[in-house]
Design an enzyme around this catalytic site. Structure first.
Site, PDB file in Angstrom:
ATOM      1  N   ALA A  78     -68.124  36.738 -36.782  1.00  0.00           N
ATOM      2  CA  ALA A  78     -67.932  37.836 -35.837  1.00  0.00           C
ATOM      3  C   ALA A  78     -69.084  37.978 -34.860  1.00  0.00           C
ATOM      4  O   ALA A  78     -68.915  38.537 -33.784  1.00  0.00           O
ATOM      5  CB  ALA A  78     -67.743  39.145 -36.606  1.00  0.00           C
ATOM      6  N   LYS A  79     -70.265  37.499 -35.253  1.00  0.00           N
ATOM      7  CA  LYS A  79     -71.471  37.562 -34.408  1.00  0.00           C
ATOM      8  C   LYS A  79     -71.711  38.966 -33.857  1.00  0.00           C
ATOM      9  O   LYS A  79     -72.024  39.138 -32.675  1.00  0.00           O
ATOM     10  CB  LYS A  79     -71.402  36.530 -33.288  1.00  0.00           C
ATOM     11  CG  LYS A  79     -71.302  35.086 -33.795  1.00  0.00           C
ATOM     12  CD  LYS A  79     -71.266  34.100 -32.648  1.00  0.00           C
ATOM     13  CE  LYS A  79     -71.180  32.668 -33.143  1.00  0.00           C
ATOM     14  NZ  LYS A  79     -69.861  32.361 -33.745  1.00  0.00           N
ATOM     15  N   ARG A  80     -71.565  39.961 -34.706  1.00  0.00           N
ATOM     16  CA  ARG A  80     -71.743  41.342 -34.277  1.00  0.00           C
ATOM     17  C   ARG A  80     -73.206  41.622 -33.950  1.00  0.00           C
ATOM     18  O   ARG A  80     -74.116  41.032 -34.543  1.00  0.00           O
ATOM     19  CB  ARG A  80     -71.273  42.299 -35.368  1.00  0.00           C
ATOM     20  CG  ARG A  80     -69.795  42.197 -35.745  1.00  0.00           C
ATOM     21  CD  ARG A  80     -68.889  42.420 -34.569  1.00  0.00           C
ATOM     22  NE  ARG A  80     -67.510  42.668 -34.977  1.00  0.00           N
ATOM     23  CZ  ARG A  80     -66.464  42.513 -34.186  1.00  0.00           C
ATOM     24  NH1 ARG A  80     -66.644  42.106 -32.941  1.00  0.00           N
ATOM     25  NH2 ARG A  80     -65.242  42.782 -34.625  1.00  0.00           N
TER      26      ARG A  80
END
Length: 285
Positions: free
Chosen positions: A94-96
């Site tokens: 998700a690379k939040r």
């Protein structure tokens, strides 16, 4: 079982460092699934079921589901993996990256809604943006360090005042003070083996999620040599498109899963040919 324990067990039980990335592109699904309301779920489940004995993890990319309004299919897919292939960790890619209560909700999304075992996170807003994920001590928090895209060097390769590069600072911080619960890992691209070797030297045995060995063209031998630990482990080597769409030409009118399994077998063989054997290592101890 917590993420790190599940990952170590998968490495040893399957003798594999391969992670299959689940990036379903509707434009590339086989014709047999065209028009089906759950085509993405069916496609990904088929890939999962034929490769589960060959992998140390699965990595669904949330954007590929969300862009198609298929979040419910992502939930069902992760539930399928947990139910049918227990013990294989699921990494939600998700690379939040956000702060405060928003970061907390993103953590809840990954770990409570989707029931992922780990999530990828952008650390470049600082420690307070990561702490809500770290609070889930049984879950993996995999932080971007030296990414596989060419533009990653624009910022990650910048030298700081003491000469240390920014990605090196991230590696050092994550492997020390940020990793109090032992649930951190780092993302380092296969396309930069020298940087991968530098990160391994900085972080010891910390797991490294390494994209780029498939369609992005990362060299498997150089990647394994640079990133494996002394016992031949330590790496989660992700391949997505090269496995998912291996059957576009030969098998698209037949069994696409057969081609995906063969591509995964080939990837495992290529990886293992370059590894220090964990089994031999254990015999020497």
């Amino acid at each position: 079982m917590d993420f790190m324990s599940a990952l170590r067990a998968a490495w040893r039980e399957r003798d594999s460092l391969l992670c299959v990335g689940l990036d379903p592109d509707p434009a590339r699904l086989p014709p047999s699934l065209a028009g089906k309301p759950c085509a993405i779920f069916e496609f990904c489940c088929a890939i999962v079921d034929v490769t589960a004995d060959l992998v140390c993890a699965f990595k669904p990319q949330i954007a590929y589901f969300a862009a198609c309004r298929a979040e419910d299919q992502l939930e069902a897919l992760i539930e399928h993996i947990h139910a049918q292939h227990p013990g294989i960790p699921v990494i939600l890619d998700a690379k939040r990256g956000d702060i405060g209560s928003t970061a907390g909700r993103y953590a809840e999304e990954a770990f409570a809604r989707y029931r992922a075992d780990a999530v990828t996170v952008n650390p470049y807003m600082g420690r307070d943006s990561v702490e809500p994920y770290l609070a889930w001590e049984s879950k993996g928090v995999i932080l971007l360090c030296r990414t596989s895209n060419p533009g990653g060097a624009d910022l990650q390769g910048l030298a700081l005042g003491d000469g240390e590069k920014l990605y090196e600072r991230v590696a050092r911080l994550v492997s020390s003070s940020w990793n109090a619960s032992g649930n951190c890992a780092l993302v380092v691209g296969a396309t930069f083996p020298e940087e991968l070797a530098r990160v391994r030297a900085l972080v010891g045995d910390m797991p490294l999620l390494v994209p780029g060995i498939g369609a992005q063209g990362g060299d498997i031998a150089a990647t394994v040599s640079a990133g494996q630990t002394k016992d031949g482990l330590g790496l989660i080597l992700n391949s997505s498109r090269a496995i998912l769409y291996a059957g576009e030409r030969k098998y698209w009118d037949g069994d696409f899963a057969t081609a995906a399994r063969q591509a995964a077998l080939d990837a495992c063989a290529a990886i293992n040919a370059c590894r220090v054997s964990p089994r031999l290592s254990m015999l020497k101890e």
